[in-house]
Design an enzyme around this catalytic site. Structure first.
Site, PDB file in Angstrom:
ATOM      1  N   ARG A  20       1.087  -1.284   0.210  1.00  0.00           N
ATOM      2  CA  ARG A  20      -0.123   0.113  -0.074  1.00  0.00           C
ATOM      3  C   ARG A  20       1.066   1.306   0.252  1.00  0.00           C
ATOM      4  O   ARG A  20       0.856   2.325   0.267  1.00  0.00           O
ATOM      5  CB  ARG A  20      -0.898   0.417   1.298  1.00  0.00           C
ATOM      6  CG  ARG A  20      -0.231  -0.225   2.993  1.00  0.00           C
ATOM      7  CD  ARG A  20      -0.848   0.248   3.482  1.00  0.00           C
ATOM      8  NE  ARG A  20      -0.684  -0.541   5.502  1.00  0.00           N
ATOM      9  CZ  ARG A  20      -1.195   0.154   6.413  1.00  0.00           C
ATOM     10  NH1 ARG A  20      -2.380   0.410   6.257  1.00  0.00           N
ATOM     11  NH2 ARG A  20      -0.652  -0.741   6.968  1.00  0.00           N
TER      12      ARG A  20
ATOM     13  N   ASP B  38      -6.172  -4.202   1.124  1.00  0.00           N
ATOM     14  CA  ASP B  38      -6.859  -3.280   0.218  1.00  0.00           C
ATOM     15  C   ASP B  38      -6.348  -1.933  -0.425  1.00  0.00           C
ATOM     16  O   ASP B  38      -6.581  -0.860  -1.188  1.00  0.00           O
ATOM     17  CB  ASP B  38      -8.052  -2.784   1.101  1.00  0.00           C
ATOM     18  CG  ASP B  38      -7.591  -1.797   2.296  1.00  0.00           C
ATOM     19  OD1 ASP B  38      -6.932  -2.080   2.871  1.00  0.00           O
ATOM     20  OD2 ASP B  38      -8.603  -1.624   2.906  1.00  0.00           O
ATOM     21  N   GLY B  39      -5.011  -1.991   0.510  1.00  0.00           N
ATOM     22  CA  GLY B  39      -3.842  -1.054  -0.382  1.00  0.00           C
ATOM     23  C   GLY B  39      -4.233   0.223   0.054  1.00  0.00           C
ATOM     24  O   GLY B  39      -4.118   1.057   0.251  1.00  0.00           O
TER      25      GLY B  39
ATOM     26  N   ARG C   4       5.139   9.910   3.309  1.00  0.00           N
ATOM     27  CA  ARG C   4       6.194  10.223   3.788  1.00  0.00           C
ATOM     28  C   ARG C   4       7.732  10.261   3.482  1.00  0.00           C
ATOM     29  O   ARG C   4       7.884   9.435   1.781  1.00  0.00           O
ATOM     30  CB  ARG C   4       6.703   8.088   4.211  1.00  0.00           C
ATOM     31  CG  ARG C   4       5.169   7.772   4.714  1.00  0.00           C
ATOM     32  CD  ARG C   4       6.237   6.290   5.623  1.00  0.00           C
ATOM     33  NE  ARG C   4       6.085   5.014   4.772  1.00  0.00           N
ATOM     34  CZ  ARG C   4       6.350   4.055   4.868  1.00  0.00           C
ATOM     35  NH1 ARG C   4       6.245   3.341   5.902  1.00  0.00           N
ATOM     36  NH2 ARG C   4       6.263   2.986   3.939  1.00  0.00           N
TER      37      ARG C   4
ATOM     38  N   ASP D 278      11.438  -7.403   7.573  1.00  0.00           N
ATOM     39  CA  ASP D 278      10.556  -5.982   6.430  1.00  0.00           C
ATOM     40  C   ASP D 278      10.368  -4.186   7.022  1.00  0.00           C
ATOM     41  O   ASP D 278      10.183  -3.854   6.238  1.00  0.00           O
ATOM     42  CB  ASP D 278       9.788  -6.302   5.815  1.00  0.00           C
ATOM     43  CG  ASP D 278       8.323  -6.788   6.588  1.00  0.00           C
ATOM     44  OD1 ASP D 278       9.235  -7.614   7.528  1.00  0.00           O
ATOM     45  OD2 ASP D 278       6.948  -6.762   6.609  1.00  0.00           O
TER      46      ASP D 278
HETATM   47  P1  AMP Z   1       3.038  -4.178   7.746  1.00  0.00           P
HETATM   48  O1  AMP Z   1       2.755  -4.834   9.618  1.00  0.00           O
HETATM   49  O2  AMP Z   1       2.315  -2.731   8.407  1.00  0.00           O
HETATM   50  O3  AMP Z   1       4.726  -3.744   7.776  1.00  0.00           O
HETATM   51  O4  AMP Z   1       2.774  -5.107   6.249  1.00  0.00           O
HETATM   52  C1  AMP Z   1       3.753  -5.575   6.366  1.00  0.00           C
HETATM   53  C2  AMP Z   1       2.945  -6.402   4.662  1.00  0.00           C
HETATM   54  O5  AMP Z   1       1.662  -5.777   4.571  1.00  0.00           O
HETATM   55  C3  AMP Z   1       3.789  -5.203   3.873  1.00  0.00           C
HETATM   56  O6  AMP Z   1       4.505  -5.865   2.753  1.00  0.00           O
HETATM   57  C4  AMP Z   1       2.727  -4.365   3.478  1.00  0.00           C
HETATM   58  O7  AMP Z   1       2.708  -3.201   3.016  1.00  0.00           O
HETATM   59  C5  AMP Z   1       1.101  -5.242   3.796  1.00  0.00           C
HETATM   60  N1  AMP Z   1       0.217  -4.589   4.245  1.00  0.00           N
HETATM   61  C6  AMP Z   1      -0.600  -3.789   5.498  1.00  0.00           C
HETATM   62  N2  AMP Z   1      -1.587  -3.450   4.975  1.00  0.00           N
HETATM   63  C7  AMP Z   1      -1.831  -3.489   3.817  1.00  0.00           C
HETATM   64  C8  AMP Z   1      -2.930  -3.119   3.147  1.00  0.00           C
HETATM   65  N3  AMP Z   1      -4.434  -2.789   3.625  1.00  0.00           N
HETATM   66  N4  AMP Z   1      -3.150  -3.037   1.644  1.00  0.00           N
HETATM   67  C9  AMP Z   1      -2.241  -4.127   0.953  1.00  0.00           C
HETATM   68  N5  AMP Z   1      -0.815  -4.099   1.776  1.00  0.00           N
HETATM   69  C10 AMP Z   1      -0.600  -3.999   2.868  1.00  0.00           C
HETATM   70 MG    MG Z   2       6.180  -2.900   6.711  1.00  0.00          MG
END
Ligand code: AMP
Ligand code: MG
Length: 464
Positions: free
Chosen positions: A69, A100-101, A151, A227
Protein backbone atom coordinates in the site's frame (compact mmCIF):
# COMPACT_ATOMS: atom_id res chain seq x y z
CA UNK A 1 -0.33 4.02 -10.18
CA UNK A 2 -2.08 5.44 -7.13
CA UNK A 3 -5.85 4.90 -7.06
CA UNK A 4 -7.70 8.18 -6.46
CA UNK A 5 -9.85 8.73 -3.38
CA UNK A 6 -13.09 10.74 -3.45
CA UNK A 7 -13.12 14.34 -2.16
CA UNK A 8 -9.73 14.34 -0.43
CA UNK A 9 -9.21 16.79 2.41
CA UNK A 10 -6.18 18.15 4.24
CA UNK A 11 -5.50 16.89 7.77
CA UNK A 12 -2.07 18.16 8.80
CA UNK A 13 1.41 18.86 7.46
CA UNK A 14 4.87 19.05 8.98
CA UNK A 15 6.60 22.31 8.18
CA UNK A 16 9.93 20.81 9.21
CA UNK A 17 9.55 17.90 6.83
CA UNK A 18 8.40 20.31 4.12
CA UNK A 19 11.59 22.34 4.58
CA UNK A 20 13.64 19.21 3.83
CA UNK A 21 12.19 19.09 0.31
CA UNK A 22 11.82 22.81 -0.26
CA UNK A 23 8.02 22.91 -0.19
CA UNK A 24 6.27 25.85 1.48
CA UNK A 25 4.15 24.33 4.26
CA UNK A 26 1.17 26.51 3.38
CA UNK A 27 1.20 25.08 -0.14
CA UNK A 28 0.43 21.63 1.23
CA UNK A 29 -3.09 22.77 2.16
CA UNK A 30 -3.88 23.81 -1.40
CA UNK A 31 -6.16 21.66 -3.51
CA UNK A 32 -3.46 20.74 -6.05
CA UNK A 33 -1.13 19.43 -3.38
CA UNK A 34 -3.92 17.69 -1.50
CA UNK A 35 -4.80 15.93 -4.76
CA UNK A 36 -1.15 15.07 -5.45
CA UNK A 37 -0.49 13.73 -1.95
CA UNK A 38 -3.64 11.65 -1.96
CA UNK A 39 -2.62 10.06 -5.25
CA UNK A 40 -5.38 11.74 -7.28
CA UNK A 41 -3.02 13.65 -9.53
CA UNK A 42 0.58 12.99 -10.49
CA UNK A 43 3.26 15.53 -9.74
CA UNK A 44 5.19 16.54 -12.88
CA UNK A 45 8.05 14.15 -13.56
CA UNK A 46 6.76 11.52 -11.17
CA UNK A 47 7.03 7.87 -12.22
CA UNK A 48 5.30 5.92 -9.45
CA UNK A 49 6.49 2.50 -8.45
CA UNK A 50 5.99 -0.09 -5.75
CA UNK A 51 9.00 -2.08 -4.53
CA UNK A 52 9.16 -5.78 -3.91
CA UNK A 53 10.67 -7.20 -0.73
CA UNK A 54 10.31 -10.27 1.44
CA UNK A 55 10.91 -10.80 5.11
CA UNK A 56 10.80 -12.65 8.39
CA UNK A 57 7.62 -11.84 10.32
CA UNK A 58 7.70 -12.69 14.03
CA UNK A 59 10.76 -14.81 13.39
CA UNK A 60 9.22 -16.87 10.61
CA UNK A 61 10.11 -16.65 6.94
CA UNK A 62 7.08 -15.05 5.29
CA UNK A 63 8.19 -15.03 1.65
CA UNK A 64 7.24 -12.19 -0.64
CA UNK A 65 5.64 -9.09 0.87
CA UNK A 66 6.45 -5.80 -0.89
CA UNK A 67 4.89 -2.35 -0.91
CA UNK A 68 1.31 -3.50 -0.59
CA UNK A 69 0.00 0.00 0.00
CA UNK A 70 3.02 2.25 -0.40
CA UNK A 71 3.76 3.93 -3.71
CA UNK A 72 6.97 5.77 -4.38
CA UNK A 73 6.39 9.02 -6.27
CA UNK A 74 10.02 9.89 -6.94
CA UNK A 75 12.84 11.91 -5.40
CA UNK A 76 13.19 15.57 -4.50
CA UNK A 77 16.41 17.43 -3.78
CA UNK A 78 16.51 19.43 -0.58
CA UNK A 79 18.98 21.29 1.60
CA UNK A 80 20.04 18.08 3.37
CA UNK A 81 20.11 15.89 0.30
CA UNK A 82 17.77 13.85 -1.79
CA UNK A 83 14.53 12.49 -0.36
CA UNK A 84 12.21 9.84 -1.72
CA UNK A 85 8.52 10.67 -1.40
CA UNK A 86 6.17 7.81 -0.80
CA UNK A 87 2.39 7.66 -0.45
CA UNK A 88 1.14 5.15 2.11
CA UNK A 89 -2.46 4.08 1.60
CA UNK A 90 -2.85 5.18 -2.02
CA UNK A 91 -4.40 1.96 -3.31
CA UNK A 92 -3.51 -1.50 -4.49
CA UNK A 93 -0.15 -2.44 -5.96
CA UNK A 94 1.13 -5.72 -7.43
CA UNK A 95 2.16 -6.60 -3.85
CA UNK A 96 -1.14 -5.97 -2.09
CA UNK A 97 -1.84 -9.69 -1.67
CA UNK A 98 -5.16 -9.89 0.23
CA UNK A 99 -4.98 -6.25 1.36
CA UNK A 100 -6.99 -3.30 0.10
CA UNK A 101 -4.00 -1.00 -0.42
CA UNK A 102 -5.48 1.49 2.00
CA UNK A 103 -4.58 2.98 5.36
CA UNK A 104 -7.07 4.42 7.83
CA UNK A 105 -7.11 7.92 9.33
CA UNK A 106 -6.23 6.56 12.78
CA UNK A 107 -3.04 4.79 11.72
CA UNK A 108 -2.00 7.56 9.32
CA UNK A 109 -2.20 10.15 12.10
CA UNK A 110 -0.22 7.86 14.39
CA UNK A 111 2.53 7.40 11.79
CA UNK A 112 2.58 11.11 10.97
CA UNK A 113 2.84 12.27 14.59
CA UNK A 114 5.35 9.67 15.68
CA UNK A 115 7.68 10.14 12.70
CA UNK A 116 7.91 13.84 13.42
CA UNK A 117 8.10 13.35 17.19
CA UNK A 118 11.00 10.92 16.81
CA UNK A 119 12.82 13.33 14.50
CA UNK A 120 12.42 16.09 17.09
CA UNK A 121 13.86 13.73 19.72
CA UNK A 122 16.91 13.34 17.49
CA UNK A 123 16.21 9.68 16.73
CA UNK A 124 16.90 8.45 13.18
CA UNK A 125 13.56 8.00 11.42
CA UNK A 126 11.69 8.27 8.17
CA UNK A 127 9.78 11.55 8.03
CA UNK A 128 6.15 12.41 7.42
CA UNK A 129 5.22 15.35 5.22
CA UNK A 130 1.45 15.46 5.16
CA UNK A 131 -1.71 13.52 5.92
CA UNK A 132 -4.82 13.74 3.77
CA UNK A 133 -8.12 11.94 4.22
CA UNK A 134 -11.26 10.93 2.37
CA UNK A 135 -14.73 9.83 3.43
CA UNK A 136 -14.16 6.53 1.59
CA UNK A 137 -14.89 3.66 3.94
CA UNK A 138 -12.24 1.11 4.84
CA UNK A 139 -13.00 -2.11 6.68
CA UNK A 140 -10.85 -2.98 9.67
CA UNK A 141 -12.17 -4.33 13.01
CA UNK A 142 -14.64 -1.48 12.57
CA UNK A 143 -15.54 0.59 9.56
CA UNK A 144 -13.11 3.49 9.33
CA UNK A 145 -12.22 6.05 6.68
CA UNK A 146 -9.25 6.20 4.30
CA UNK A 147 -6.23 8.45 4.64
CA UNK A 148 -2.84 8.81 3.00
CA UNK A 149 0.37 9.74 4.74
CA UNK A 150 3.24 10.99 2.57
CA UNK A 151 6.50 9.69 3.96
CA UNK A 152 10.03 10.73 3.14
CA UNK A 153 13.42 9.08 3.52
CA UNK A 154 16.63 9.02 1.50
CA UNK A 155 15.68 5.39 0.81
CA UNK A 156 12.99 2.94 1.86
CA UNK A 157 15.13 -0.12 1.11
CA UNK A 158 14.69 -2.68 3.87
CA UNK A 159 16.59 -5.71 5.15
CA UNK A 160 13.80 -7.67 3.48
CA UNK A 161 14.69 -6.15 0.11
CA UNK A 162 17.97 -8.11 0.26
CA UNK A 163 16.37 -11.22 1.69
CA UNK A 164 14.03 -11.22 -1.28
CA UNK A 165 16.74 -11.74 -3.90
CA UNK A 166 18.78 -14.04 -1.74
CA UNK A 167 15.92 -16.44 -1.08
CA UNK A 168 15.00 -16.41 -4.76
CA UNK A 169 18.57 -17.33 -5.56
CA UNK A 170 19.12 -14.24 -7.71
CA UNK A 171 22.74 -13.24 -7.02
CA UNK A 172 22.89 -10.65 -9.82
CA UNK A 173 19.86 -8.76 -8.53
CA UNK A 174 21.24 -9.02 -5.00
CA UNK A 175 24.50 -7.46 -6.11
CA UNK A 176 22.74 -4.73 -8.11
CA UNK A 177 20.75 -3.79 -5.00
CA UNK A 178 23.79 -3.86 -2.70
CA UNK A 179 25.80 -1.73 -5.13
CA UNK A 180 22.92 0.74 -5.44
CA UNK A 181 22.77 1.11 -1.66
CA UNK A 182 26.55 1.43 -1.27
CA UNK A 183 26.96 3.93 -4.11
CA UNK A 184 23.98 6.01 -3.06
CA UNK A 185 24.14 5.92 0.72
CA UNK A 186 27.46 4.47 1.86
CA UNK A 187 29.90 5.79 -0.78
CA UNK A 188 32.77 5.71 1.73
CA UNK A 189 32.55 1.89 1.70
CA UNK A 190 33.06 1.55 -2.03
CA UNK A 191 36.83 1.32 -1.91
CA UNK A 192 37.37 -0.74 1.22
CA UNK A 193 38.57 -4.34 1.11
CA UNK A 194 35.19 -6.05 1.24
CA UNK A 195 32.46 -3.42 0.67
CA UNK A 196 29.63 -5.89 1.36
CA UNK A 197 31.07 -6.91 4.68
CA UNK A 198 31.59 -3.24 5.48
CA UNK A 199 27.98 -2.55 4.50
CA UNK A 200 26.75 -5.23 6.90
CA UNK A 201 28.96 -3.87 9.68
CA UNK A 202 27.81 -0.29 9.11
CA UNK A 203 24.11 -1.21 8.98
CA UNK A 204 24.59 -3.32 12.11
CA UNK A 205 26.16 -0.35 13.89
CA UNK A 206 23.42 2.03 12.84
CA UNK A 207 20.77 -0.44 13.92
CA UNK A 208 22.44 -0.85 17.32
CA UNK A 209 22.61 2.92 17.80
CA UNK A 210 19.01 3.39 16.72
CA UNK A 211 17.79 0.81 19.21
CA UNK A 212 19.90 2.31 22.00
CA UNK A 213 18.16 5.60 21.25
CA UNK A 214 14.76 3.86 21.38
CA UNK A 215 15.62 2.34 24.77
CA UNK A 216 16.71 5.72 26.08
CA UNK A 217 13.29 7.29 25.53
CA UNK A 218 11.22 4.16 26.20
CA UNK A 219 10.15 3.79 22.57
CA UNK A 220 8.95 0.39 21.41
CA UNK A 221 8.49 -0.29 17.72
CA UNK A 222 6.13 -3.22 18.14
CA UNK A 223 6.72 -4.99 14.78
CA UNK A 224 10.43 -5.35 14.17
CA UNK A 225 10.00 -7.76 11.30
CA UNK A 226 12.90 -7.72 8.85
CA UNK A 227 10.69 -6.01 6.26
CA UNK A 228 10.34 -3.10 8.70
CA UNK A 229 14.11 -2.66 9.19
CA UNK A 230 15.66 0.19 7.21
CA UNK A 231 18.98 -0.33 5.47
CA UNK A 232 19.83 3.23 6.59
CA UNK A 233 19.16 2.51 10.27
CA UNK A 234 16.02 4.63 10.35
CA UNK A 235 12.96 3.89 12.45
CA UNK A 236 10.57 2.64 9.78
CA UNK A 237 6.89 1.65 9.59
CA UNK A 238 5.01 3.01 12.55
CA UNK A 239 2.21 0.63 13.46
CA UNK A 240 1.53 -0.55 17.00
CA UNK A 241 4.44 1.41 18.50
CA UNK A 242 4.37 2.82 22.02
CA UNK A 243 6.26 4.98 24.46
CA UNK A 244 6.80 3.38 27.85
CA UNK A 245 4.63 4.91 30.57
CA UNK A 246 4.50 2.81 33.79
CA UNK A 247 7.91 1.16 33.49
CA UNK A 248 7.93 -2.56 32.87
CA UNK A 249 10.99 -3.92 31.17
CA UNK A 250 8.84 -6.68 29.66
CA UNK A 251 6.16 -4.35 28.36
CA UNK A 252 4.63 -5.42 25.03
CA UNK A 253 3.18 -2.51 23.08
CA UNK A 254 1.61 -4.62 20.32
CA UNK A 255 -1.56 -6.46 21.28
CA UNK A 256 -0.93 -8.91 18.40
CA UNK A 257 2.52 -9.86 19.78
CA UNK A 258 1.37 -12.30 22.41
CA UNK A 259 4.76 -13.91 22.96
CA UNK A 260 6.44 -10.56 23.58
CA UNK A 261 9.00 -11.04 20.84
CA UNK A 262 9.15 -7.26 20.43
CA UNK A 263 8.84 -6.24 24.08
CA UNK A 264 10.95 -3.35 25.42
CA UNK A 265 13.59 -5.74 26.76
CA UNK A 266 13.59 -8.05 23.75
CA UNK A 267 13.85 -5.43 21.03
CA UNK A 268 17.57 -5.12 21.72
CA UNK A 269 18.32 -8.77 20.89
CA UNK A 270 15.79 -8.76 18.05
CA UNK A 271 17.64 -5.88 16.42
CA UNK A 272 20.70 -8.13 16.38
CA UNK A 273 18.66 -11.10 15.12
CA UNK A 274 17.43 -8.95 12.24
CA UNK A 275 21.01 -8.03 11.35
CA UNK A 276 21.75 -11.77 11.19
CA UNK A 277 18.91 -12.12 8.68
CA UNK A 278 20.50 -9.35 6.63
CA UNK A 279 23.92 -10.99 7.00
CA UNK A 280 22.51 -14.26 5.77
CA UNK A 281 21.08 -12.54 2.71
CA UNK A 282 24.37 -10.75 1.98
CA UNK A 283 26.48 -13.86 2.52
CA UNK A 284 26.98 -14.67 -1.18
CA UNK A 285 28.47 -11.18 -1.63
CA UNK A 286 30.48 -11.13 1.60
CA UNK A 287 32.12 -14.47 0.85
CA UNK A 288 32.64 -16.27 4.15
CA UNK A 289 30.61 -16.87 7.26
CA UNK A 290 33.58 -15.69 9.33
CA UNK A 291 33.59 -12.31 7.62
CA UNK A 292 29.83 -11.91 8.08
CA UNK A 293 30.11 -12.96 11.72
CA UNK A 294 32.81 -10.35 12.29
CA UNK A 295 30.56 -7.65 10.88
CA UNK A 296 27.67 -8.79 13.07
CA UNK A 297 29.78 -8.93 16.22
CA UNK A 298 29.93 -5.13 16.38
CA UNK A 299 26.28 -5.01 17.45
CA UNK A 300 26.42 -5.47 21.24
CA UNK A 301 29.53 -3.35 21.88
CA UNK A 302 28.10 -0.50 19.80
CA UNK A 303 24.69 -0.82 21.45
CA UNK A 304 26.17 -0.81 24.94
CA UNK A 305 28.50 2.10 24.28
CA UNK A 306 25.67 4.16 22.81
CA UNK A 307 23.23 3.35 25.61
CA UNK A 308 25.93 4.09 28.17
CA UNK A 309 26.56 7.47 26.57
CA UNK A 310 22.84 8.25 26.47
CA UNK A 311 22.29 7.19 30.08
CA UNK A 312 25.19 9.33 31.27
CA UNK A 313 23.53 12.28 29.59
CA UNK A 314 20.10 11.35 30.95
CA UNK A 315 21.49 11.35 34.48
CA UNK A 316 23.45 14.52 33.91
CA UNK A 317 26.84 12.86 34.39
CA UNK A 318 29.71 14.39 32.51
CA UNK A 319 32.40 11.93 33.59
CA UNK A 320 32.62 8.15 33.42
CA UNK A 321 33.07 5.97 36.48
CA UNK A 322 33.39 2.21 36.81
CA UNK A 323 30.34 2.09 39.08
CA UNK A 324 28.01 3.96 36.72
CA UNK A 325 26.60 0.85 35.11
CA UNK A 326 25.49 -0.43 38.51
CA UNK A 327 23.91 2.95 39.28
CA UNK A 328 21.91 2.82 36.02
CA UNK A 329 20.90 -0.81 36.57
CA UNK A 330 19.65 -0.10 40.06
CA UNK A 331 17.63 2.86 38.79
CA UNK A 332 15.88 0.58 36.30
CA UNK A 333 15.32 -1.97 39.05
CA UNK A 334 13.51 0.52 41.29
CA UNK A 335 11.60 1.91 38.30
CA UNK A 336 10.43 -1.64 37.63
CA UNK A 337 9.53 -2.17 41.29
CA UNK A 338 7.30 0.93 41.38
CA UNK A 339 6.24 0.95 37.71
CA UNK A 340 7.28 4.57 37.49
CA UNK A 341 6.32 6.68 34.47
CA UNK A 342 9.42 6.63 32.27
CA UNK A 343 9.23 10.14 30.82
CA UNK A 344 8.18 11.92 34.01
CA UNK A 345 10.89 10.23 36.03
CA UNK A 346 13.81 11.29 33.87
CA UNK A 347 12.41 14.77 33.43
CA UNK A 348 11.94 15.26 37.18
CA UNK A 349 15.35 13.80 37.91
CA UNK A 350 16.73 17.00 36.40
CA UNK A 351 15.19 18.99 39.26
CA UNK A 352 17.09 17.06 41.92
CA UNK A 353 19.29 19.26 44.08
CA UNK A 354 22.44 17.64 45.36
CA UNK A 355 22.33 19.18 48.81
CA UNK A 356 18.57 19.38 49.30
CA UNK A 357 17.02 15.91 49.64
CA UNK A 358 14.09 17.58 51.40
CA UNK A 359 13.02 18.94 47.98
CA UNK A 360 12.77 15.46 46.44
CA UNK A 361 9.01 15.07 46.92
CA UNK A 362 7.85 15.44 43.28
CA UNK A 363 10.39 12.82 42.26
CA UNK A 364 10.09 10.60 45.29
CA UNK A 365 6.29 10.56 45.05
CA UNK A 366 6.53 8.78 41.68
CA UNK A 367 7.65 5.69 43.60
CA UNK A 368 5.41 3.36 45.55
CA UNK A 369 8.56 2.18 47.29
CA UNK A 370 9.88 5.51 48.58
CA UNK A 371 12.63 3.87 50.62
CA UNK A 372 14.04 2.28 47.47
CA UNK A 373 14.18 5.69 45.86
CA UNK A 374 15.82 7.25 48.93
CA UNK A 375 18.53 4.60 48.92
CA UNK A 376 19.20 5.10 45.25
CA UNK A 377 19.20 8.90 45.62
CA UNK A 378 21.95 8.67 48.26
CA UNK A 379 24.15 6.86 45.75
CA UNK A 380 23.24 9.23 42.93
CA UNK A 381 24.03 12.27 45.07
CA UNK A 382 27.38 10.80 46.09
CA UNK A 383 28.16 10.21 42.43
CA UNK A 384 27.18 13.79 41.51
CA UNK A 385 29.35 15.20 44.30
CA UNK A 386 32.33 13.21 43.04
CA UNK A 387 32.23 15.19 39.81
CA UNK A 388 31.35 18.49 41.55
CA UNK A 389 28.12 18.67 39.64
CA UNK A 390 26.37 22.06 39.68
CA UNK A 391 22.56 21.81 40.02
CA UNK A 392 21.56 24.51 37.56
CA UNK A 393 24.00 23.41 34.87
CA UNK A 394 23.09 19.78 35.23
CA UNK A 395 19.38 20.58 35.11
CA UNK A 396 19.81 22.50 31.86
CA UNK A 397 21.81 19.71 30.28
CA UNK A 398 19.37 17.02 31.43
CA UNK A 399 16.37 18.94 30.12
CA UNK A 400 17.99 19.00 26.71
CA UNK A 401 18.03 15.18 26.57
CA UNK A 402 15.10 14.07 28.75
CA UNK A 403 11.95 15.01 26.85
CA UNK A 404 9.02 16.51 28.64
CA UNK A 405 6.62 15.61 25.82
CA UNK A 406 6.37 12.24 24.08
CA UNK A 407 3.58 10.76 21.98
CA UNK A 408 1.68 8.94 24.68
CA UNK A 409 -0.96 6.60 23.29
CA UNK A 410 -3.80 8.46 24.93
CA UNK A 411 -2.66 11.79 23.43
CA UNK A 412 -2.64 10.23 19.97
CA UNK A 413 -6.02 8.69 20.71
CA UNK A 414 -7.57 12.01 21.75
CA UNK A 415 -6.27 13.75 18.64
CA UNK A 416 -7.50 10.86 16.48
CA UNK A 417 -10.99 10.93 17.97
CA UNK A 418 -11.28 14.64 17.31
CA UNK A 419 -10.05 14.09 13.75
CA UNK A 420 -12.58 11.32 13.22
CA UNK A 421 -15.20 13.95 14.08
CA UNK A 422 -13.80 16.37 11.52
CA UNK A 423 -11.68 18.50 13.86
CA UNK A 424 -8.00 18.33 12.90
CA UNK A 425 -6.92 20.96 15.42
CA UNK A 426 -5.88 18.32 17.93
CA UNK A 427 -3.46 16.68 15.49
CA UNK A 428 -1.90 20.00 14.55
CA UNK A 429 -1.55 21.18 18.13
CA UNK A 430 -0.04 17.88 19.24
CA UNK A 431 2.46 18.05 16.38
CA UNK A 432 3.49 21.55 17.48
CA UNK A 433 4.01 20.33 21.06
CA UNK A 434 6.01 17.27 19.97
CA UNK A 435 8.23 19.38 17.74
CA UNK A 436 9.67 20.97 20.93
CA UNK A 437 9.83 17.93 23.19
CA UNK A 438 12.53 19.31 25.47
CA UNK A 439 11.04 22.76 26.03
CA UNK A 440 8.85 23.82 28.90
CA UNK A 441 5.55 24.73 27.27
CA UNK A 442 3.47 26.06 30.19
CA UNK A 443 0.37 26.47 28.01
CA UNK A 444 0.64 22.79 27.06
CA UNK A 445 1.44 21.37 30.47
CA UNK A 446 -1.49 18.92 30.22
CA UNK A 447 0.25 17.14 27.33
CA UNK A 448 2.94 16.07 29.81
CA UNK A 449 0.45 14.54 32.24
CA UNK A 450 0.16 10.91 33.25
CA UNK A 451 -2.36 8.93 31.22
CA UNK A 452 -5.92 9.04 32.57
CA UNK A 453 -7.52 5.85 33.89
CA UNK A 454 -9.37 5.10 30.68
CA UNK A 455 -6.05 4.96 28.83
CA UNK A 456 -4.85 1.99 30.88
CA UNK A 457 -7.03 -0.20 28.66
CA UNK A 458 -5.90 1.23 25.32
CA UNK A 459 -4.59 -1.46 23.04
CA UNK A 460 -2.86 -1.13 19.72
CA UNK A 461 -2.59 -3.95 17.22
CA UNK A 462 -1.17 -4.46 13.76
CA UNK A 463 -4.49 -3.35 12.26
CA UNK A 464 -3.86 -0.17 10.36
P1 AMP B 1 3.22 -4.06 8.11
O1 AMP B 1 2.96 -5.07 9.19
O2 AMP B 1 2.32 -2.87 8.17
O3 AMP B 1 4.65 -3.68 8.02
O4 AMP B 1 2.82 -4.77 6.74
C1 AMP B 1 3.34 -6.01 6.30
C2 AMP B 1 3.07 -6.17 4.82
O5 AMP B 1 1.66 -6.13 4.56
C3 AMP B 1 3.67 -5.09 3.94
O6 AMP B 1 4.12 -5.72 2.79
C4 AMP B 1 2.51 -4.18 3.68
O7 AMP B 1 2.67 -3.46 2.48
C5 AMP B 1 1.35 -5.14 3.62
N1 AMP B 1 0.09 -4.51 3.98
C6 AMP B 1 -0.32 -4.10 5.20
N2 AMP B 1 -1.54 -3.55 5.14
C7 AMP B 1 -1.94 -3.62 3.84
C8 AMP B 1 -3.11 -3.21 3.14
N3 AMP B 1 -4.14 -2.63 3.76
N4 AMP B 1 -3.17 -3.44 1.82
C9 AMP B 1 -2.15 -4.03 1.18
N5 AMP B 1 -1.02 -4.42 1.78
C10 AMP B 1 -0.91 -4.23 3.09
MG1 MG C 1 5.91 -2.84 6.97
Amino acid sequence: MPTPLPAPYFVAASSRAAALVGIAPSALEQADFVAAFTGNRLLPGSEPLAAVYSGHQFGVWAGQLGDGRAILLGELDGPEGRMELQLKGAGKTPYSRMGDGRAVLRSSIREFLCSEAMAALGIPTTRALVVTGSHQRVMRENIETAAVVTRMAPSFVRFGSFEHWHYRDKPDELKTLADYVIDGFYPELRDVDNPYKALLAEVTKRTARMIAAWQSVGFMHGVMNTDNMSILGLTLDYGPFGFMEAFDVNHICNHTDQGGRYSYANQVAIGHWNCYALGNALLPLIGTVEAAQEALDVYMPVFEAKLDELLHAKLGLSTYDAGDRALFDSLFTIMQGSHVDFTLLFRRLGDLRVDAPETDAPLRDLFIDRAAFDDWAVRYRARLRRENSVDAERRGAMNRVNPKYVLRNYLAQQAIERAQNGDYGGVRELLAVLEQPFDEQPEHEHYAALPPDWAAHLEVSCSS
